[in-house]
Scaffold this motif. Structure first.
Motif, PDB file in Angstrom:
ATOM      1  N   TRP A 229       0.845  -1.188   0.000  1.00 51.92           N
ATOM      2  CA  TRP A 229       0.000   0.000   0.000  1.00 51.92           C
ATOM      3  C   TRP A 229       0.887   1.247   0.000  1.00 51.92           C
ATOM      4  O   TRP A 229       1.925   1.285   0.650  1.00 51.92           O
ATOM      5  CB  TRP A 229      -0.872   0.037   1.254  1.00 51.92           C
ATOM      6  N   THR A 230       0.462   2.274  -0.698  1.00 53.86           N
ATOM      7  CA  THR A 230       1.137   3.570  -0.623  1.00 53.86           C
ATOM      8  C   THR A 230       0.384   4.433   0.368  1.00 53.86           C
ATOM      9  O   THR A 230      -0.801   4.726   0.172  1.00 53.86           O
ATOM     10  CB  THR A 230       1.173   4.269  -1.991  1.00 53.86           C
ATOM     11  N   VAL A 231       1.055   4.822   1.442  1.00 54.64           N
ATOM     12  CA  VAL A 231       0.402   5.572   2.517  1.00 54.64           C
ATOM     13  C   VAL A 231       0.972   6.973   2.561  1.00 54.64           C
ATOM     14  O   VAL A 231       2.181   7.178   2.640  1.00 54.64           O
ATOM     15  CB  VAL A 231       0.613   4.877   3.879  1.00 54.64           C
ATOM     16  N   GLY A 232       0.082   7.969   2.468  1.00 50.44           N
ATOM     17  CA  GLY A 232       0.503   9.367   2.522  1.00 50.44           C
ATOM     18  C   GLY A 232       0.547   9.868   3.949  1.00 50.44           C
ATOM     19  O   GLY A 232      -0.343   9.589   4.751  1.00 50.44           O
ATOM     20  N   GLY A 245       4.538  13.598   2.217  1.00 48.19           N
ATOM     21  CA  GLY A 245       5.332  12.518   1.657  1.00 48.19           C
ATOM     22  C   GLY A 245       4.571  11.216   1.762  1.00 48.19           C
ATOM     23  O   GLY A 245       3.410  11.184   2.184  1.00 48.19           O
ATOM     24  N   SER A 246       5.220  10.121   1.360  1.00 39.41           N
ATOM     25  CA  SER A 246       4.543   8.831   1.387  1.00 39.41           C
ATOM     26  C   SER A 246       5.543   7.705   1.637  1.00 39.41           C
ATOM     27  O   SER A 246       6.756   7.881   1.485  1.00 39.41           O
ATOM     28  CB  SER A 246       3.799   8.582   0.068  1.00 39.41           C
ATOM     29  N   ILE A 247       4.998   6.552   1.997  1.00 44.06           N
ATOM     30  CA  ILE A 247       5.809   5.373   2.241  1.00 44.06           C
ATOM     31  C   ILE A 247       4.979   4.147   1.892  1.00 44.06           C
ATOM     32  O   ILE A 247       3.743   4.183   1.996  1.00 44.06           O
ATOM     33  CB  ILE A 247       6.300   5.323   3.707  1.00 44.06           C
ATOM     34  N   TYR A 339      12.721  14.168   9.686  1.00 43.80           N
ATOM     35  CA  TYR A 339      13.728  13.199  10.111  1.00 43.80           C
ATOM     36  C   TYR A 339      13.065  11.832  10.212  1.00 43.80           C
ATOM     37  O   TYR A 339      11.944  11.722  10.722  1.00 43.80           O
ATOM     38  CB  TYR A 339      14.313  13.581  11.478  1.00 43.80           C
ATOM     39  N   VAL A 340      13.759  10.804   9.743  1.00 43.70           N
ATOM     40  CA  VAL A 340      13.194   9.456   9.789  1.00 43.70           C
ATOM     41  C   VAL A 340      14.208   8.500  10.398  1.00 43.70           C
ATOM     42  O   VAL A 340      15.427   8.756  10.371  1.00 43.70           O
ATOM     43  CB  VAL A 340      12.790   8.962   8.382  1.00 43.70           C
ATOM     44  N   PHE A 348      10.930   6.230   2.458  1.00 47.03           N
ATOM     45  CA  PHE A 348      10.071   7.402   2.632  1.00 47.03           C
ATOM     46  C   PHE A 348      10.410   8.426   1.566  1.00 47.03           C
ATOM     47  O   PHE A 348      11.578   8.757   1.344  1.00 47.03           O
ATOM     48  CB  PHE A 348      10.254   8.019   4.017  1.00 47.03           C
ATOM     49  N   LYS A 349       9.376   8.933   0.881  1.00 48.10           N
ATOM     50  CA  LYS A 349       9.570   9.883  -0.200  1.00 48.10           C
ATOM     51  C   LYS A 349       8.806  11.174   0.081  1.00 48.10           C
ATOM     52  O   LYS A 349       7.594  11.140   0.322  1.00 48.10           O
ATOM     53  CB  LYS A 349       9.088   9.305  -1.531  1.00 48.10           C
TER      54      LYS A 349
END
Length: 365
Positions: A229-232, A245-247, A339-340, A348-349
């Protein structure tokens, strides 16, 4: 603490949206290797727990599972919601300083987990924060900035150590009259996890559960077994639905806590709804929002509140101590840096039009 009001939870407001989950994006047609999954999912949305609860099931023939899933939400809400007849947590608060209250297995498990997070965060998350949240009332029509004297008196009652459990009798006792349990920072996560159990017990393999922001993505995207799944991730500075962003994830829950959607403004100063149990005021550090990615939604709730007490640098270190549990985090600062945790720095994008930039951890104080 859940309120019988048309408002979000008192402590924790989750600001997370699913990106690309519309029929024309992530559910575009049945895949050859996914013939049992639907392009148009069985969906129900109801206003419960002071928020919108939405469940989407993509398994063909599983529409009937929506009812027991929502029944579970209602059952737990009735047990936890304050100012509602029959609420077990309400009864505990009313009997503070008087006598222990016997509760159901559900509520007992929830309260024990809340205590564990209070301990693990060294009180950064405090299940007994109720006297402070009830004093400020941020998110309600009667919200106000209390006097310092009022805050000082309320703080005397904020101490999770004074919550007593009897495992044999399943009773809970607040030692001082006036103590108030506030489970708003953890209850939605607990309920989300219970809904996922209902889905799995009924052989649902692909679904999205969204309890007003506590999101769980079950299984893989209907676009294919190799598709996550692409999660925003919600921008904490903009209206709901605006992503920074999304992941990509599967079989994970994403819980976001932010400071901007609910606040009280007094003399030009904004006071948000996430309170420091040690000062009685909202947390004051560099965090604007944080998203926790983990296996259990209750953990996402507890951790997202706990790290707000720490700031970005210590919060990152705290989460990274838990990486063996599959837990990750995305921090957004007040100066528009992101920060991640290290394992997701490549997945993460940032959105192409995002005003945010990725921060350098070596620059953190």
């Amino acid at each position: 603490m859940l309120k019988k009001r048309l408002l979000p939870f008192v402590l924790l407001l989750c600001l997370l949206t699913i990106a690309g989950c519309s029929t024309d994006q992530t559910t575009e047609g049945k895949q050859e290797n996914n013939t049992s999954l639907l392009s148009d999912p069985y969906t129900d949305e109801q206003f419960l727990l002071g928020t919108y609860v939405r469940i989407r099931i993509y398994d063909e023939g599983k529409e009937d599972v929506l009812k027991p899933a929502f029944d579970r939400v209602k059952e737990l809400g009735d047990k936890i919601t304050i100012n509602q007849s029959g609420s077990e947590v309400d009864e505990i608060n009313q009997q503070a300083g008087i006598q222990p209250v016997k509760v159901s297995d559900d509520v007992y498990r929830l309260l024990k987990r809340a205590y564990e997070y209070s301990e693990d965060s060294h009180g950064g998350f405090d299940m007994a924060i109720g006297p402070i949240t009830q004093l400020w009332r941020i998110g309600f029509d009667d919200a106000r900035k209390p006097s310092q004297a009022e805050i000082d008196e309320a703080l005397k009652l904020v101490d999770y150590h004074k919550v007593q459990f009897n495992d044999e009798e399943k009773t809970v006792y607040l030692q001082e009259k006036g103590m108030i349990l506030d489970l708003g920072a953890i209850a939605k996560g607990f309920i989300t996890d219970e809904v996922v159990k209902v889905l799995k017990d009924n052989d649902v393999t692909t679904a999205i559960v969204d309890l007003g922001g506590n999101v769980y993505v079950l299984g893989h995207s209907p676009r294919g077994e190799d598709q996550d799944w692409t999660v925003g991730i919600q921008d904490p500075n903009l209206a709901r639905g605006s992503i920074l962003g999304s992941i990509k994830e599967r079989n994970k829950t994403l819980v976001t806590s932010g400071i901007y959607e609910r606040y009280l403004e007094v003399d030009g100063v904004k006071y948000h709804h996430l309170f420091d149990p040690k000062t009685g005021y909202p947390f004051d550090n560099d965090i604007a929002g944080v998203t926790i990615i983990t296996d259990q939604s209750i953990d996402g709730d507890g951790l997202s509140t706990a790290v707000f007490a720490m700031g970005v640098k210590d919060g990152l270190a705290y989460i990274e101590d838990k990486l063996n549990d599959g837990t990750e985090a995305i921090f957004v600062t007040k100066d528009d840096k992101v920060y991640v945790t290290d394992p997701i720095k490549d997945t993460f994008k940032l959105a192409e039009d995002s005003k945010y930039t990725m921060g350098n951890r070596s620059e953190l104080n």
